[in-house]
Every structure is written in C-alpha cells, then in structure tokens.
Design a protein around this motif. Structure first.
Motif, PDB file in Angstrom:
ATOM      1  N   ILE A 245       0.846  -1.196   0.000  1.00  0.00           N
ATOM      2  CA  ILE A 245       0.000   0.000   0.000  1.00  0.00           C
ATOM      3  C   ILE A 245       0.879   1.243   0.000  1.00  0.00           C
ATOM      4  N   THR A 246       0.592   2.127  -0.932  1.00  0.00           N
ATOM      5  CA  THR A 246       1.245   3.433  -0.876  1.00  0.00           C
ATOM      6  C   THR A 246       0.210   4.439  -0.385  1.00  0.00           C
ATOM      7  N   LEU A 247       0.499   5.081   0.720  1.00  0.00           N
ATOM      8  CA  LEU A 247      -0.455   6.014   1.321  1.00  0.00           C
ATOM      9  C   LEU A 247      -0.376   7.377   0.640  1.00  0.00           C
ATOM     10  N   ASN A 248      -1.344   8.220   0.961  1.00  0.00           N
ATOM     11  CA  ASN A 248      -1.420   9.538   0.311  1.00  0.00           C
ATOM     12  C   ASN A 248      -0.164  10.375   0.515  1.00  0.00           C
ATOM     13  N   ASP A 249       0.527  10.148   1.628  1.00  0.00           N
ATOM     14  CA  ASP A 249       1.752  10.930   1.861  1.00  0.00           C
ATOM     15  C   ASP A 249       2.965  10.283   1.198  1.00  0.00           C
ATOM     16  N   GLY A 250       2.716   9.248   0.379  1.00  0.00           N
ATOM     17  CA  GLY A 250       3.810   8.611  -0.346  1.00  0.00           C
ATOM     18  C   GLY A 250       4.492   7.508   0.435  1.00  0.00           C
ATOM     19  N   SER A 251       4.135   7.346   1.715  1.00  0.00           N
ATOM     20  CA  SER A 251       4.792   6.298   2.498  1.00  0.00           C
ATOM     21  C   SER A 251       4.287   4.919   2.069  1.00  0.00           C
ATOM     22  N   PHE A 252       5.162   3.944   2.237  1.00  0.00           N
ATOM     23  CA  PHE A 252       4.913   2.612   1.699  1.00  0.00           C
ATOM     24  C   PHE A 252       4.728   1.620   2.840  1.00  0.00           C
ATOM     25  N   ASN A 253       3.645   0.861   2.784  1.00  0.00           N
ATOM     26  CA  ASN A 253       3.390  -0.162   3.797  1.00  0.00           C
ATOM     27  C   ASN A 253       3.282  -1.520   3.125  1.00  0.00           C
ATOM     28  N   GLN A 254       3.888  -2.526   3.744  1.00  0.00           N
ATOM     29  CA  GLN A 254       3.787  -3.862   3.180  1.00  0.00           C
ATOM     30  C   GLN A 254       3.296  -4.817   4.258  1.00  0.00           C
ATOM     31  N   LEU A 255       2.283  -5.588   3.898  1.00  0.00           N
ATOM     32  CA  LEU A 255       1.691  -6.532   4.837  1.00  0.00           C
ATOM     33  C   LEU A 255       2.124  -7.931   4.412  1.00  0.00           C
ATOM     34  N   ASN A 256       2.913  -8.613   5.264  1.00  0.00           N
ATOM     35  CA  ASN A 256       3.405  -9.950   4.915  1.00  0.00           C
ATOM     36  C   ASN A 256       2.944 -10.983   5.937  1.00  0.00           C
ATOM     37  N   GLY A 257       3.089 -12.249   5.589  1.00  0.00           N
ATOM     38  CA  GLY A 257       2.783 -13.314   6.543  1.00  0.00           C
ATOM     39  C   GLY A 257       1.301 -13.659   6.610  1.00  0.00           C
ATOM     40  N   PHE A 258       0.518 -13.156   5.646  1.00  0.00           N
ATOM     41  CA  PHE A 258      -0.909 -13.488   5.629  1.00  0.00           C
ATOM     42  C   PHE A 258      -1.249 -14.325   4.393  1.00  0.00           C
ATOM     43  N   TYR A 259      -2.340 -15.052   4.497  1.00  0.00           N
ATOM     44  CA  TYR A 259      -2.764 -15.983   3.443  1.00  0.00           C
ATOM     45  C   TYR A 259      -4.222 -15.709   3.118  1.00  0.00           C
ATOM     46  N   THR A 260      -4.578 -15.970   1.866  1.00  0.00           N
ATOM     47  CA  THR A 260      -5.963 -15.763   1.435  1.00  0.00           C
ATOM     48  C   THR A 260      -6.492 -17.023   0.770  1.00  0.00           C
ATOM     49  N   ILE A 261      -7.763 -16.984   0.422  1.00  0.00           N
ATOM     50  CA  ILE A 261      -8.361 -18.085  -0.343  1.00  0.00           C
ATOM     51  C   ILE A 261      -7.876 -17.977  -1.794  1.00  0.00           C
ATOM     52  N   ASN A 262      -7.410 -19.092  -2.330  1.00  0.00           N
ATOM     53  CA  ASN A 262      -6.981 -19.143  -3.725  1.00  0.00           C
ATOM     54  C   ASN A 262      -8.225 -19.322  -4.602  1.00  0.00           C
ATOM     55  N   GLU A 263      -8.650 -18.234  -5.235  1.00  0.00           N
ATOM     56  CA  GLU A 263      -9.929 -18.279  -5.949  1.00  0.00           C
ATOM     57  C   GLU A 263      -9.878 -19.137  -7.201  1.00  0.00           C
ATOM     58  N   ASP A 264      -8.698 -19.215  -7.837  1.00  0.00           N
ATOM     59  CA  ASP A 264      -8.578 -20.080  -9.020  1.00  0.00           C
ATOM     60  C   ASP A 264      -8.821 -21.534  -8.635  1.00  0.00           C
ATOM     61  N   LYS A 265      -8.200 -21.929  -7.528  1.00  0.00           N
ATOM     62  CA  LYS A 265      -8.375 -23.316  -7.068  1.00  0.00           C
ATOM     63  C   LYS A 265      -9.831 -23.566  -6.671  1.00  0.00           C
ATOM     64  N   LEU A 266     -10.445 -22.556  -6.076  1.00  0.00           N
ATOM     65  CA  LEU A 266     -11.842 -22.689  -5.652  1.00  0.00           C
ATOM     66  C   LEU A 266     -12.743 -22.903  -6.868  1.00  0.00           C
ATOM     67  N   LEU A 267     -12.478 -22.150  -7.937  1.00  0.00           N
ATOM     68  CA  LEU A 267     -13.292 -22.262  -9.151  1.00  0.00           C
ATOM     69  C   LEU A 267     -13.104 -23.619  -9.831  1.00  0.00           C
ATOM     70  N   ASP A 268     -11.935 -24.246  -9.571  1.00  0.00           N
ATOM     71  CA  ASP A 268     -11.643 -25.540 -10.202  1.00  0.00           C
ATOM     72  C   ASP A 268     -12.280 -26.723  -9.468  1.00  0.00           C
ATOM     73  N   LEU A 269     -12.846 -26.494  -8.289  1.00  0.00           N
ATOM     74  CA  LEU A 269     -13.385 -27.621  -7.514  1.00  0.00           C
ATOM     75  C   LEU A 269     -14.580 -28.236  -8.245  1.00  0.00           C
ATOM     76  N   ASP A 270     -14.684 -29.559  -8.145  1.00  0.00           N
ATOM     77  CA  ASP A 270     -15.811 -30.214  -8.831  1.00  0.00           C
ATOM     78  C   ASP A 270     -17.069 -30.166  -7.958  1.00  0.00           C
ATOM     79  N   GLY A 271     -18.191 -30.553  -8.554  1.00  0.00           N
ATOM     80  CA  GLY A 271     -19.493 -30.445  -7.897  1.00  0.00           C
ATOM     81  C   GLY A 271     -19.574 -31.204  -6.590  1.00  0.00           C
ATOM     82  N   ALA A 272     -19.018 -32.418  -6.585  1.00  0.00           N
ATOM     83  CA  ALA A 272     -19.119 -33.250  -5.384  1.00  0.00           C
ATOM     84  C   ALA A 272     -18.375 -32.609  -4.220  1.00  0.00           C
TER      85      ALA A 272
END
Lengths: 519, 237
Positions: free
Chosen positions: B175-202
C-alpha cells in the motif's frame, strides 16, 4: 533401433535404486502413459546404507518426487544439515573452520573474499561473510515451525537414516509412482545380438525384459562390472582413504542437542565423521590402510566416542568395518546400461558426494531419457563426459582439504601434500589462487558441483594465503568502498537469526507434533 | 504478560471487569483471531485473512484492524467504530482453559487474565452476586465462551479442509499512502480463488454440507473491506 524407450529396469534396491526410481518415475509415470519402471531387489542381499548426509539439492529432489518434508523428516529419522565443521585439519591442534551451505553475503554479484583479507585477524572468513555459521554453536535449526516445507532461513540438506530412507522411497515408488517391485535374485543377464541387455532372468519371477537397464547393485556392479567388464579407475593415488569403521551411538537423554553440521575431526591418518540424527549419532572413522592399522584406527575412534559420548558409549559401541577402493568406472553408460551409486564408483564420504551423484545421475536420465535406441548412444556419450568431469571435480575438491594442511605429524599428511598425489587440474587452480581469490570465473560449466563459494570457504578456512593487490581493478575497488557496511549487514543478519531460530531439537519435536505447512 | 487463572467465587468475588473498548484496555492490536462461524458478521467490517501461529505453524483466521503492529484503525475517541466487535475482543479478559491430564478427561473451564488492564476492584461489571452466584454479566460471558469453544472446534476441521483442498495461498499487500509512504503486509494468506473455481461439484457439495462453503465466500467478500481500512489510515495522515 527406432523403437521407443518404454521400460526401464533397475537392478538393486538400496538408496541408489529407490532414489533413482523415484526421480525417473516421478518425471515419466502417468496413468495414461505406457512408461514402465521395474525394480529388481534381492531378498537375500542386505543393503549397506551409504551416505547419511545429503546436499541441499535433496530438498529440491524430494519436493519434485512428491514427498512431504514432514513425512520424510519423521519417517527417516532425519535432521537438518547446514554444512560441515572441520576440526584439526589445518594444524592438528584445536583448529576449526566451517563450510556452511549458505553462500557468502551477496555472492551472486559481489566478491567479499578480497576485502576479508583486511580484517582477517579479527574474524574467520565464514563468520565474516555468512550469517549461518554462528548458529552452529547453539545447534540451531535453519528454519522455524512457521517456515513452509522445503523453504528456509538459511540453506540446508539433511542427515538421515539411509535404510529408513530407502524404505520410504520404496513405499512412495510402489504406491504413488507406478513402480513395479520385483523381489527376486538376478540369475542370468541375457544379451541381444547388438550387445545390449535384452532381459534379466530371475530365480522366482521369470525373465524381465527392458529397453534401458540401470545398475544400482552396489559395489558388486552386476551389470556394468560383472557383465560388461567396464574397467574401474582407482583414484587411490590422490585420495588415500580406503577403509571405514562405522558405529551408531545413542544419545544420553532424549533431549540431547542435535548438531547442525556434520563434524569432521582429522586423525593421524584419516578423519572421524559425527552425524547427529534425532534418535542417535552416526560416528565413523575413514582412514587409509597404507598409513594406519585397523587396531589403531579403532583405538582412535573409541577415544573420540569416549570423549564426546562417554565411557559407557565407547564400551558398548559395535563397530562395523567397510573396505573400498576409491575410484569410479571408466564410463558409466554402456550400450543400454547405466550405473548409478556404488556400482558407478565410490570415494570417501568427505563432503557427502554419494547421494548427490545419485540425484544428478537419475535427474539427467529423467530429463534426457532417450526417445529411442538410435539416439541412446549419443545421450550415453554426453552422460559419460559429464560424469567423468564431475568425478574429477569431486576428487579435486576433496583433495583440496588435504593439501592445505600444515600438519607434518604423520606421513599420511606429509604424503598428501606431495605433488605427485595432486591432480594437475587442482595444482593449476592452486597456483592461480595464490594471486586471485576463487570466483564465478573459475567455472567451466553452468552446473558445476562445487561453486567457487565452497572453494573460498575451504581455502580461507584453512588459512590459505592469497597475495592480492586489492586496488588492482575497478570492480574490487568499488566493492571495497562498501565492504565495511556489507560485513556489518551480514553480522546484523546473523544476530537476527540467532535471536529467532529454535534449536534443531526444539524444531524437530514441534514437527513431530504439528508438522510443517506446505505453504 | 498474561496471568490466566481458573475463575472461582472463592478467589475472585471482589473483582470487576471494565467493558469499555480502547487503547487503554489493550485493544490497540493489529488483528485478532476469528472463527468461520463468525465470518458473516466479521466481513461486514473487517478483512479476513489467515496467518500462522508462530509457536505451532498452524493456520488460523484473523480479522484485520491495521497495517502495522499495535495499530487498530477502528479505535477512535468515542470507542470502537464498527457495527460488530469480534468475539475474541468481547470475551476479554476471559478465556477458555482446559482442565484434566488426558484428552478424554479434558473439560473446558473459564479462566480470567489477572494482568488484563480490564480488571478492576472499583469500576465495571461485577462477576458474582452477594450469594457468590454468577452475575448476569458473567452468565453472558460464559455463553460467549461456549460459542468460542464451538467456533474453535469448528475452525480446526475448516482449516484442515482448506489445506487439503490447497485453497490457501500466501499474499502480500503493498500500500502506498497519500503521503507517499509505503506499507507492506506480509505473513498473511488468502483463499486461492482459481483453485476454488476448479473444484468439482461433489467437493463443493461436501463443503456446503459441512458449512465451509459460506465462510469461504464470506472471507473472499471481506477483501472489499481493505479499501475502507486504507481510507481510515489515510485520514489519519
């Protein structure tokens, strides 16, 4: 001649056989391919567990063949190996240096070795350029419980139980990679008119035909040696060691620390290895029968065990002797047969080159599997060139450890420094290194086994003198201006690791309980 | 430091608990752990991510409050500016402890953190009445802790399922804030949406039946809360 290579037959089921099978099958097996891999294993011949130490390359290998690191560490009684610590190699008296697996700080672009020369009175080369070596004293791990499988804070390979490793690979091959396990004794090797091996007759499982045969039968070398009579090239004139005494020593308590490195302690005519697994230590003495008697070698080994594990451990120790002729085959791939493991060659375990050669050989076969018999001879020729070159480099690098010694207490160390016992290629390099430090330019190939970093660690760990004019070129001058802050960055990195990494024992206990995450 | 003790009228009848929110009672934290059963409420205000327990390496879901340590952008002069406050915040200073040696014998007990800034002898809600019976406030807390216990158990299988289906992926937020400062958020995980879309019906049907499909989509929906959080941060500059 144009028929496709469809079936590979591996003879021998030790670590070499099962590791080769895993590497090749994981690349070529799929449910809809007609690729087949058979592995013939004798029910009668015990395997000798060669190599309890691996290179960092094993992480990539295991990941590629699809084994979970958590499962591997638990099943194979494995621990993390971050390099080797050498004792008494230089002066024979309380001297020590380390060869860590992590390359020097900024090694891809910047060569700090010339600039370390200015501060070498204050700090060892490895400590100055590498953040890893300070971890060794506290037996710290190369990663945290939250570091994903196969990822690291500092580079590492493994120490492992070779018999358990072969068993894990066997299960993986048979259950997941479609490998057919044939338990039978090899009786007759049947040849075709063109000299190829057509099939192998077994005592209980009939004839096994194949397009390519891999000899993993160990030092017996059933196919490459007994059948094809490919000559063996002894390298004893360069590397004198030809005997090993091996013992397994229990820890005093289940919470004893586990070493971060292989410990290598020089003796009167050889050296003692000391490898820490989670449940035991593997300790052995490798020496030259031309310079040492078995009795004296045993006495030296027991003295080491007594000193490091106590009197009781030394009394209880059961010692197994192994003889070997250091060297390798003149060629490794002949007709439709290729040798991997001890059938291809064996030299002493210094720098643990046995398993990595299996990985490299099987990977080259997996990647360049000849499409048909017609092109196999071309692949074979390239394979032989490459592995002859690799053996020469291993011999050069191992020999380097001996010729830098200042020891003159026994003939063994004196004779090791005699010019006649040093390969020409190594003599040339040494001549160069008197005036320039090892650097990427020394490489002939992109996939050299030993990077110039390894040469730097050994040379400067053993107090080798390079006479430099540090201002002689622009690149060195430019690095020189900033060298001070680069050394400071490395020290800060080391401190951060020292403060954040658990001990090997703590991490392995946690892995038992929680496992490592895959991501 | 915390000092959790098993709650008992014998030892704690005089204690009171301050129910305010704010930095003065320790709410200036960057994130708090949450529960799949709570995602529906969380996603209305907070981005939901996953992170690793540094002691065990195990994944758990979190509600994000800020972009650096000790930053809670939901706190302002008038308190906690959100329509929903996470269960793990509201239960403070109480936790569930477990008594008993073996897994079979283990039973949950209410513990209280005596080092918490919420503990008082004069201000706040009483824990016990004159007859050493739990106060209404404490009864409410106990039912919240029961919900937490249930949420914690449900989480374990939920996380295991996400890992088994390879649905988590690491991400890094820059994230670059309005004052130009830079923030980085590490060590977090999210849902992989591509993998989610690939799941079968069952597989999807199984996820739905075990009540995991809804929280998966709730966490994806929660990413729309990142922008308002950045806006909050920019407003402070």
């Amino acid at each position: 001649m144009n028929s496709k290579i469809k079936r590979i037959v591996i003879v021998g089921g030790g670590t070499a056989g099962w590791l080769s099978a895993s590497i090749i099958a994981s690349e070529h097996f799929s449910d809809d391919s007609n690729f087949e891999l058979y592995l013939i294993e004798s029910p009668d011949i015990p395997t000798i567990g060669v190599g309890e130490g691996t290179w960092p390359s094993m992480r990539t290998t295991l990941q590629k063949i699809g084994i979970s690191e958590t499962e591997f560490l638990i099943e194979c009684d494995a621990s993390f190996k971050q390099g080797t610590q050498f004792f008494n190699w230089t002066y024979g008296k309380n001297d020590t240096y380390s060869h860590p697996f992590t390359a020097p700080h900024l090694f891809n672009e910047k060569n700090l070795a010339p600039h370390w020369q200015q501060i070498k009175q204050n700090i060892s080369f490895a400590d100055a350029v590498c953040p890893q070596t300070p971890l060794f004293d506290n037996k710290q791990a190369p990663k945290n419980i939250s570091t994903p499988e196969y990822a690291f804070n500092v580079n590492y390979g493994y120490h492992l139980d070779a018999a358990k490793f072969a068993e894990l690979l066997r299960k993986h091959c048979v259950n997941n990679l479609g490998v057919t396990h044939v338990i039978a004794n090899v009786m007759v090797i049947n040849a075709s008119d063109n000299g190829d091996i057509r099939s192998i007759s077994t005592d209980t499982e009939g004839n096994i035909e194949g397009d390519l045969f891999i000899d993993c039968s160990g030092s017996r070398a059933l196919l490459i040696g007994e059948h094809y009579k490919i000559p063996f090239k002894s390298k004893n004139k360069y590397l004198f060691n030809n005997c090993a005494l091996a013992a397994q020593i229990p820890y005093t308590t289940a919470e004893d620390p586990i070493q971060s490195c292989t410990l290598s302690t020089a003796q009167s005519a050889g050296w003692i290895w000391d490898i820490g697994l989670p449940t035991r230590r593997g300790i052995g003495h490798v020496y030259s029968s031309d310079y040492n008697s078995d009795d004296n070698a045993t006495t030296e080994l027991l003295a080491y065990i007594k000193k490091t594990a106590g009197e009781k451990a030394a009394e209880m120790a059961s010692v197994r002797k192994i003889n070997f002729d250091p060297g390798h085959r003149e060629k490794f791939w002949h007709k439709n047969c290729v040798a991997i493991g001890m059938s291809a060659g064996f030299i002493e375990p210094l720098e643990a080159s046995a398993l990595v050669l299996v990985e490299l050989s099987a990977t080259m076969i997996a990647e360049q599997l000849p499409a048909n018999r017609k092109v196999m001879d071309i692949v074979a020729k390239r394979f032989n060139q490459k592995f002859n070159y690799r053996w020469d480099r291993i011999i050069d690098f191992l020999k380097l450890h001996y010729i830098l010694t200042k020891r003159i207490d026994t003939d063994y160390w004196i004779d090791n420094c005699a010019k006649s016992s040093i390969p020409d290629s190594l003599q040339e390099l040494l001549e160069l290194w008197h005036y320039q430090v090892p650097w990427h330019r020394d490489n002939y190939h992109i996939d050299e086994m030993f990077p110039s970093a390894s040469f730097q660690y050994v040379l400067y760990g053993m107090d080798f003198e390079t006479q430099l004019n540090p201002l002689s070129n622009r690149t060195d001058r430019e690095v020189g201006i900033r060298a001070h802050s680069m050394f400071a960055d490395n020290a800060a990195h080391a401190n951060q690791l020292l403060a954040s990494l658990p001990t090997n024992r703590e991490l392995l206990n946690k892995i038992q309980k929680y496992g490592l995450q895959k991501i | 430091m915390s000092n959790p003790q098993i709650l008992s009228p014998a030892n704690h009848s005089d204690l009171k608990v301050i129910t305010d929110v704010g930095g003065h009672v320790g709410d200036n934290i960057q994130f708090v752990s949450t529960f799949a059963l709570e995602f529906r409420n969380i996603q209305s205000s907070y981005p939901i991510f996953f992170t690793k327990n540094s002691e065990t390496g195990e994944f758990y879901p979190i509600a994000l409050f800020g972009f650096e340590a000790n930053e809670n952008l939901f706190l302002n002069d008038s308190g906690w500016d959100a329509s929903y406050i996470p269960m793990m915040i509201k239960r403070q200073p109480f936790t569930i402890g477990y008594q008993g040696e073996t897994d079979n014998e283990k039973r949950p007990v209410v513990t209280i953190d005596l080092e918490s800034p919420r503990i008082s002898e004069t201000l706040g809600e009483a824990l016990f009445d004159d007859k050493d019976q739990p106060s209404l406030f404490l009864k409410k807390i106990i039912s919240q802790l029961e919900a937490l216990h249930k949420g914690y158990e449900h989480n374990k299988d939920f996380i295991e399922t996400l890992i088994k289906l390879d649905l988590l992926e690491p991400f890094s937020l820059e994230i670059t804030l309005n004052d130009g400062s830079f923030n980085q958020l590490n060590g977090f995980y999210t849902i992989n949406e591509d993998k989610l879309l690939d799941l079968d019906g069952a597989t999807l049907a199984d996820l739905n039946k075990s009540e995991y499909l809804q929280p998966i989509y709730m966490s994806i929906a929660s990413y729309s809360r990142i922008k308002p959080l950045i806006d909050k941060k920019n407003n402070l500059i």
